[in-house]
Write an enzyme that holds these catalytic residues in place. Structure first.
Site, short mmCIF file in Angstrom:
data_model
loop_
_atom_site.label_atom_id
_atom_site.label_comp_id
_atom_site.label_asym_id
_atom_site.label_seq_id
_atom_site.Cartn_x
_atom_site.Cartn_y
_atom_site.Cartn_z
N HIS A 4 -6.85 1.27 -5.34
CA HIS A 4 -7.32 2.66 -5.26
C HIS A 4 -6.72 3.57 -6.35
O HIS A 4 -7.41 4.32 -7.00
CB HIS A 4 -7.00 3.28 -3.91
CG HIS A 4 -7.34 2.43 -2.73
ND1 HIS A 4 -8.49 1.69 -2.65
CD2 HIS A 4 -6.68 2.20 -1.57
CE1 HIS A 4 -8.52 1.04 -1.49
NE2 HIS A 4 -7.44 1.34 -0.81
N GLU A 14 -0.21 9.71 3.09
CA GLU A 14 -0.72 9.50 4.44
C GLU A 14 0.33 9.93 5.45
O GLU A 14 1.53 9.80 5.18
CB GLU A 14 -1.03 8.03 4.66
CG GLU A 14 -2.14 7.50 3.79
CD GLU A 14 -2.48 6.07 4.15
OE1 GLU A 14 -3.32 5.88 5.03
OE2 GLU A 14 -1.88 5.15 3.57
C1 BG6 Z 1 -6.51 0.98 2.68
C2 BG6 Z 1 -5.09 0.57 2.85
O1 BG6 Z 1 -7.10 0.30 1.62
O2 BG6 Z 1 -6.56 2.38 2.44
C3 BG6 Z 1 -4.43 1.33 3.98
O3 BG6 Z 1 -5.05 -0.83 3.13
C4 BG6 Z 1 -4.59 2.81 3.76
O4 BG6 Z 1 -3.06 1.00 4.09
C5 BG6 Z 1 -6.04 3.15 3.50
O5 BG6 Z 1 -4.14 3.47 4.93
C6 BG6 Z 1 -6.20 4.61 3.11
O6 BG6 Z 1 -7.57 4.92 3.07
P1 BG6 Z 1 -8.10 6.37 3.39
O7 BG6 Z 1 -9.55 6.30 3.08
O8 BG6 Z 1 -7.79 6.62 4.84
O9 BG6 Z 1 -7.34 7.29 2.51
#
Ligand code: BG6
Length: 498
Positions: free
Chosen positions: A256, A232
């Protein structure tokens, strides 16, 4: 790029849920506003929310139904005004104190009235869009008010949707699970992992189990290693309160990342039924070799971005990790000796989630003087986001008279499919919760197994995995590169090489 994006849909099942009521606790909160209302509105516009279905928002703030409708109106993008109005007609609001038993009594009466008024069956999906510490008191109250009891004749159902975190270690997760099961049966519990709602994550199963060509090479004979990245660019933003308690391993790996690893590595389920899929996932997670606690530093890297400690709400001496890289080994026949490298971090060089399957070198090269080991290994990249799709890089001859070989990319992008309407993760998951399909929701045993794996790491990594500081906008700390160098491998760069 090959122009290969040709979609011949030959099989499509789209099921609309039966009429029912969706009750959202935390109705004025951030999650509901950012994700749930837009998702529900999109489902409604697509005809995937039953005409007779109703949404009832619950929170402490006093709103009339109309005031609440105006409150959420700005979140409903992408439709005409009449569609927005039509949708809002189905939205109601019920204010109250989550800790007061009277609130649940009055909510029950309100739901009964609504259902009677529209001749709705009492199918109720209750979404707890709020901190996990409130789950037990809310569920206890719901249960005492009889709002979780399903009629024995099966004429209607009560589903409860929950958000992570599901505990912060094995013991707390087990305690939460016991609490949940005091009030609910497992088939009423819908634990969200929003990554499972992403099309590209679901596509892992289609790719593996609806095609013949991948399965024969999907094993230790052909695959050298697998890299799973969730990078990210954003930092902790406004979530320091939560993040300081969680850290990246709990926030991303325990859910995840592990779910994606399981989908990429599990055996073929006996069917595509929720439990058959989840049985295989849990079996795979049980096969992951426990981390060697005496040598944790050799397989786990912990990092924190420079500047994290100055973020609002973060302790000036915080040791919370914003980056983790780790080597996982799976002890089964299919994956014997194949490392799975997982990394995730905040404030990295790019936003990128992908699973890269890196194949072995060919055993022998006839294209002398190019040696087999000099050829780039074939790599299949499952691109979860952004640029959702798939890329297979293979060796090919470059045009021209010389013997020049190089990597050729075969690319498939979801965005280029004609008519492919994007479907947000929350839309899919809300739809499935209303349909009663638990395939994409996390089962209790998966939670327990994942904490069995990570709790010892969390308890022991303090000294063995010193917090490595990394500069924002990079690919993470040096130590993460060393993790792979040690195995004579390297990470795929987060940004394309120039
Ligand atoms: C969330 C986390 O579950 O997933 C966050 O708590 C993270 O910290 C996010 O930023 C990332 O999700 P995506 O869908 O934006 O990749």
């Amino acid at each position: 790029m090959l122009e290969s994006n040709y979609w011949r849909g030959n099989f499509c099942i789209e099921v609309s849920p039966a009429p029912g009521t969706l009750v959202i606790f935390g109705a004025s909160g951030d999650l509901a506003k950012r994700k749930l209302y837009p998702a529900l509105f999109h489902l409604f516009r697509r005809g995937l929310m039953h005409e007779e279905s109703r949404i009832v928002g619950c929170a402490r703030t006093a709103y009339s139904d109309d005031a609440f409708r105006e409150h959420i109106r700005p979140e409903l993008a992408g439709g005409s005004e009449s569609q927005v109005n039509d949708f809002l007609k189905r939205v109601y609001y019920h204010a109250g104190d989550y800790f007061a038993p009277e609130f649940y009594g009055s909510l029950g009466r309100r739901l009964d009235d609504l259902e009677r008024g529209c001749e709705l069956p009492a199918n109720r999906t209750i979404y707890l869009a709020m901190p996990a510490k409130l789950y037990p008191p809310i569920l206890e109250n719901l249960s005492n008010a009889g709002l979780l009891t399903e009629p024995e004749d099966g004429s209607s159902w009560r589903h409860v949707v929950l958000e992570k975190p599901f505990g912060r270690d094995f013991d707390s997760a087990e305690a939460l699970d016991l609490q949940l099961h005091r009030y609910l049966k497992e088939d009423q519990i819908y634990r969200i992992d929003h990554y499972l709602g992403k099309d590209t994550v679901q596509n892992i199963l289609m790719l593996r189990f609806a095609n013949l060509i991948f399965e024969p090479v999907w094993n230790a004979h052909y695959i050298d290693h697998v890299q799973l990245t969730v990078a990210e660019t954003l930092g902790v933003e406004h979530r320091a309160g939560y993040y300081e308690q969680a850290g990246l391993l709990r926030d991303m790996f325990q859910n995840h990342m592990l779910e994606m690893l399981a989908m990429a590595a599990m055996e073929m389920p006996a069917s595509f039924s929720p439990d058959a899929v989840r049985d295989e996932k849990v079996k795979l997670i049980r096969s992951i070799r426990p981390f060697d606690l005496a040598h944790l530093g050799e397989s786990v890297v912990r990092g924190q971005y420079a500047g994290y400690r100055s973020e609002p709400g973060v302790a000036p001496d915080s040791t919370i990790e914003t980056f983790v890289a780790a080597r996982f080994m799976i002890d089964n026949w299919r994956w014997k000796g194949v490392p799975f490298y997982l990394r995730s971090g905040k404030k990295l060089a790019a936003r990128k989630s992908e699973i890269a399957i890196v194949f072995k070198h060919v055993p022998h090269s006839i294209f002398t003087p190019i040696r087999a080991a000099d050829m780039q290994p074939d790599t299949l990249v499952l691109k979860v986001q952004p640029d959702e799709g798939m890329e297979l890089t293979i060796q090919a001859k470059q045009p021209g008279p010389k013997l020049c070989m190089g990597g050729l990319s075969l690319n498939f992008r979801y965005s280029e499919l004609p008519g492919g309407e994007s479907f947000e993760a929350y839309e899919r998951l809300l739809l499935d919760a209303m349909l009663g399909d638990q395939t994409l929701f996390i089962r209790s045993d998966v939670i327990a197994e994942s904490w069995k794996l990570f709790t010892p790491v969390l308890e022991n990594w303090g000294e063995q995995c010193p917090l490595a500081v990394y500069a924002p906008g990079t690919d993470g700390p040096e130590e993460s590169f060393r993790l792979l160098f040690r195995d004579d491998r390297e990470w795929r760069p987060l940004t394309p090489e120039l």
